[in-house]
Design a protein around this motif. Sequence first.
Motif, PDB file in Angstrom:
ATOM      1  N   GLN A 113      20.254   3.201   0.979  1.00  0.00           N
ATOM      2  CA  GLN A 113      20.054   3.591  -0.422  1.00  0.00           C
ATOM      3  C   GLN A 113      18.849   2.893  -1.057  1.00  0.00           C
ATOM      4  OE1 GLN A 113      23.790   3.007  -2.579  1.00  0.00           O
ATOM      5  NE2 GLN A 113      24.932   3.246  -0.654  1.00  0.00           N
ATOM      6  N   TRP A 114      18.152   2.057  -0.290  1.00  0.00           N
ATOM      7  CA  TRP A 114      17.094   1.232  -0.876  1.00  0.00           C
ATOM      8  C   TRP A 114      15.691   1.772  -0.597  1.00  0.00           C
ATOM      9  CZ3 TRP A 114      19.495  -4.017   1.095  1.00  0.00           C
ATOM     10  CH2 TRP A 114      20.655  -4.273   0.354  1.00  0.00           C
TER      11      TRP A 114
ATOM     12  N   LEU B  62      24.208  -1.790   6.522  1.00  0.00           N
ATOM     13  CA  LEU B  62      23.448  -0.583   6.861  1.00  0.00           C
ATOM     14  C   LEU B  62      23.674   0.521   5.835  1.00  0.00           C
ATOM     15  CD1 LEU B  62      23.877  -0.519  10.729  1.00  0.00           C
ATOM     16  CD2 LEU B  62      21.710  -0.591   9.502  1.00  0.00           C
ATOM     17  N   GLU B  63      24.914   0.625   5.337  1.00  0.00           N
ATOM     18  CA  GLU B  63      25.198   1.619   4.301  1.00  0.00           C
ATOM     19  C   GLU B  63      24.390   1.328   3.049  1.00  0.00           C
ATOM     20  OE1 GLU B  63      26.850   4.466   4.368  1.00  0.00           O
ATOM     21  OE2 GLU B  63      27.022   4.079   6.517  1.00  0.00           O
ATOM     22  N   SER B  64      24.286   0.044   2.700  1.00  0.00           N
ATOM     23  CA  SER B  64      23.511  -0.332   1.507  1.00  0.00           C
ATOM     24  C   SER B  64      22.028  -0.042   1.694  1.00  0.00           C
ATOM     25  CB  SER B  64      23.709  -1.821   1.195  1.00  0.00           C
ATOM     26  OG  SER B  64      25.055  -2.101   0.887  1.00  0.00           O
TER      27      SER B  64
ATOM     28  N   GLU C  90      19.553  -6.153  -7.376  1.00  0.00           N
ATOM     29  CA  GLU C  90      18.119  -6.000  -7.638  1.00  0.00           C
ATOM     30  C   GLU C  90      17.457  -5.108  -6.576  1.00  0.00           C
ATOM     31  OE1 GLU C  90      17.440 -10.332  -9.847  1.00  0.00           O
ATOM     32  OE2 GLU C  90      17.142 -10.135  -7.682  1.00  0.00           O
ATOM     33  N   LEU C  91      17.935  -5.190  -5.341  1.00  0.00           N
ATOM     34  CA  LEU C  91      17.426  -4.289  -4.302  1.00  0.00           C
ATOM     35  C   LEU C  91      17.790  -2.843  -4.616  1.00  0.00           C
ATOM     36  CD1 LEU C  91      18.263  -6.536  -1.238  1.00  0.00           C
ATOM     37  CD2 LEU C  91      15.988  -5.572  -1.687  1.00  0.00           C
ATOM     38  N   GLN C  92      18.995  -2.638  -5.111  1.00  0.00           N
ATOM     39  CA  GLN C  92      19.434  -1.293  -5.491  1.00  0.00           C
ATOM     40  C   GLN C  92      18.556  -0.740  -6.613  1.00  0.00           C
ATOM     41  OE1 GLN C  92      22.049   0.291  -3.940  1.00  0.00           O
ATOM     42  NE2 GLN C  92      21.593   2.153  -5.091  1.00  0.00           N
ATOM     43  N   GLU C  93      18.083  -1.644  -7.495  1.00  0.00           N
ATOM     44  CA  GLU C  93      17.252  -1.235  -8.630  1.00  0.00           C
ATOM     45  C   GLU C  93      15.787  -1.044  -8.232  1.00  0.00           C
ATOM     46  OE1 GLU C  93      17.942  -4.475 -11.244  1.00  0.00           O
ATOM     47  OE2 GLU C  93      19.969  -3.825 -11.822  1.00  0.00           O
TER      48      GLU C  93
ATOM     49  N   ALA D 171       0.808  -1.223   0.000  1.00  0.00           N
ATOM     50  CA  ALA D 171       0.000   0.000   0.000  1.00  0.00           C
ATOM     51  C   ALA D 171       0.840   1.273   0.000  1.00  0.00           C
ATOM     52  CB  ALA D 171      -0.926  -0.002   1.218  1.00  0.00           C
ATOM     53  N   ARG D 172       2.157   1.148  -0.009  1.00  0.00           N
ATOM     54  CA  ARG D 172       3.023   2.328  -0.013  1.00  0.00           C
ATOM     55  C   ARG D 172       4.228   2.046  -0.905  1.00  0.00           C
ATOM     56  NH1 ARG D 172       4.363   0.855   5.631  1.00  0.00           N
ATOM     57  NH2 ARG D 172       3.890   2.951   6.368  1.00  0.00           N
ATOM     58  N   PRO D 173       4.800   3.095  -1.492  1.00  0.00           N
ATOM     59  CA  PRO D 173       6.026   2.907  -2.270  1.00  0.00           C
ATOM     60  C   PRO D 173       7.200   2.629  -1.340  1.00  0.00           C
ATOM     61  CG  PRO D 173       5.497   5.237  -2.126  1.00  0.00           C
ATOM     62  CD  PRO D 173       4.346   4.493  -1.505  1.00  0.00           C
ATOM     63  N   GLY D 174       8.255   2.061  -1.886  1.00  0.00           N
ATOM     64  CA  GLY D 174       9.454   1.808  -1.111  1.00  0.00           C
ATOM     65  C   GLY D 174       9.555   0.364  -0.657  1.00  0.00           C
ATOM     66  N   LEU D 175      10.592   0.074   0.135  1.00  0.00           N
ATOM     67  CA  LEU D 175      10.923  -1.284   0.568  1.00  0.00           C
ATOM     68  C   LEU D 175      10.548  -1.480   2.030  1.00  0.00           C
ATOM     69  CD1 LEU D 175      12.512  -3.977  -0.097  1.00  0.00           C
ATOM     70  CD2 LEU D 175      14.511  -2.832   0.909  1.00  0.00           C
TER      71      LEU D 175
END
Length: 740
Positions: free
Chosen positions: A146-147, A141-143, A119-122, A72-76
């Motif tokens: 960015q997701w 955590l750094e990665s 694929e998570l980065q994309e 129901a929301r954008p993002g991960l």
Amino acid sequence: MPDASAVPSSSPAGGPPAHPPLLPLLKRHFGYDSFRPLQEGIIRDSLAGRDTLAILPTGGGKSLCFQLSALARPGLTVVISPLISLMKDQVDALHAAGIEATFLNSSLQPAESRTRHRELQEGRYRLLYVAPERLMLPGFLESIRQWNVALLAVDEAHCISEWGHDFRPEYRQLGRLRQLLPAPPIMALTATATARVRDDIVEQLGLRDVRRYVASFNRPNLTYRVLPKSDTFRQVLELLEARPDESGIVYCHSRKGAERLARSIDRAGIDALPYHAGLEPEVRSRNQERFRRDQTRVVCATIAFGMGIHKPNVRFVVHADLPKNIESYYQETGRAGRDGLPGECVLLFSAGDAVKIGRFIDEKTDEKEKQIARAQLREMIDYAEAAECRRSVLLRYFGERYDEPGCKACDNCLAPRERTDATVEAQKLLSCVYRIAQASGFSAGLNHAIDILVGANTEKIRRWRHHELSTYGIGKDRTKKEWQHLGRELLRQGFLRQTDDLYRALELTPEGRAVLRERKAVAIVRPAAGPQYARPRAGELVCDEALFDRLRWRRKLLADARDVPAYVIFSDVTLREMARYYPRNRAELLRISGVGERKSNDFGAEFLAEIERYLSEHPPQTFPDERTPAAGEKPAPRRPGLNDTTRDTLRRFREGRSIPQIAQDRNLKTSTVSEHLAAAVEAGEPLDLDRLFTAEEQRQLGDAFRRKGSGSLAVVRDELGGRFDYDRLRIFRAFFERGT
């Protein structure tokens, strides 16, 4: 019920003006027309950016709260879970529902892990499952920053609390999440947490302006029973024999105990495997996988097993040994009936188990730990020995009242135990405790007091001259076992208390002194006599059992082809609804609970075809509207049906093949072939009895079953001196019960 602060508003202050349309998403992806209690409020508060704490019982739909939020929301949405063994299951189920999800854990090869990172980065995925120790690695955590993380869901959140029953140090690191990822809201979820643990979760995770949702801990589809432990193997075997098509978990304290019991059950002709931390990882994983895929009926396990199992159709959980505390017991029994259909929870209780746990507690070095552990053990013993409704005792522990006069789904409500006057015996025991302290200046434990009452000649009695007490030998008319039961009842009712030190000495309470001084009456309940195992009915969904068997077989073929557990295709609840309402087209199929658009597209044609084939051979049945029979109503007898594999065995047998030959041809155990033939007899299929038993064997077996009844094969086998194995007994019992 939810906390007062958890009542969701339709338009939270500071939130978006309107919530996303959730019901269409719920139906499209999960096949449900409505939410379970509290789910919608949890999801809407999370979508509004609020931190939430959700305490929902096992099977109450915790996972859907963050899964639907992710849609129901954008993002991960990042799901933090300690259950590596569960991650693939969850992701497989999400893929089957048409949802992009993945996991990152130590089971992946480096190349596959790198692919998923890319694929998570994309932005390909809506959900990511990850273990807490991996999440908190600096590079990870750094990665993750960015997701585009929209929600952090902390599953099994009770693991963060030292007051919880399953504290995990790696969870403590999650307290830094709020500083490291301040923007996304946090959703903390668990099935088991007392008020103290809930407060600790909020504090440790740094939840802000948190909305707390606490559902009822009541699992109405579960039946609770406590039986006096006598012969563990035989008691477990009787339960398994009463449920020939059902799977379950048997919890044992020790690794050796789990292995020994699994071996005995398997030798009795019922597929069983052990599971504990001492097995080689590949063996442990294989045994777990066979259970998840319905390739073995029973797992005998230590407490290392359970949290990592998402298997909705576990129909029974047996505790062969006493759990250490009620929270562990509640969570482990919660593995039964996750799909809402009936489940039975059986505890085999002996005072000896409590003594063993007490010895382990005494070995702890931390006095505070000892005190907490002893209090928890006392509560567990009180539950096991309670004469009141067991559901009421469990719910009271979690701070919830159960005001019904009886739950009709526990042994104490189904068969209330008789109360008996024990005033004279209570006065003898209480007086003995008083005389020991008066004469010696110290208190003694229950066993020593009983030795005095029965006139035992022990070294302690002689050393302390307790044979000179006026209470020495006044209880010879009762057995030690009877005195032990009375002592535990007096402790439970508050007439006695035990010290918290190593010696567990008895002391009189003011209420106990009043019994001696004022001769107040004391009544106790008789010990449980060990009722027969009755099939639980709460939550039953009556359907065409023969069609259900065929649909279950069709599901297994599809699951095996996709290399996933059967419930990923459809749950038992969904199949039972199909076998109740006989959908004939896609529109009718979509009205079945658990059938969403994706699953209808992927699997609908095969299930509709199976139903059509069945209806070409059998007329449809009609069923009452009630899900559960009314009180006092006798359930309709099960009409056995044969699935394809059983019919194949039956065909080969009629062609002249022996049981060993069929087993070899089909790569099956002989016990499985025997079960097929017994099922065929139960279904009314004609079978040549003379091919399986001589005339003399038929006479011996018939006499034994008439003398001992057909309830327990173990009893009949003993009656016949072990001359017949369980496979042959199972087949003959089917003939005997049919009257052939």
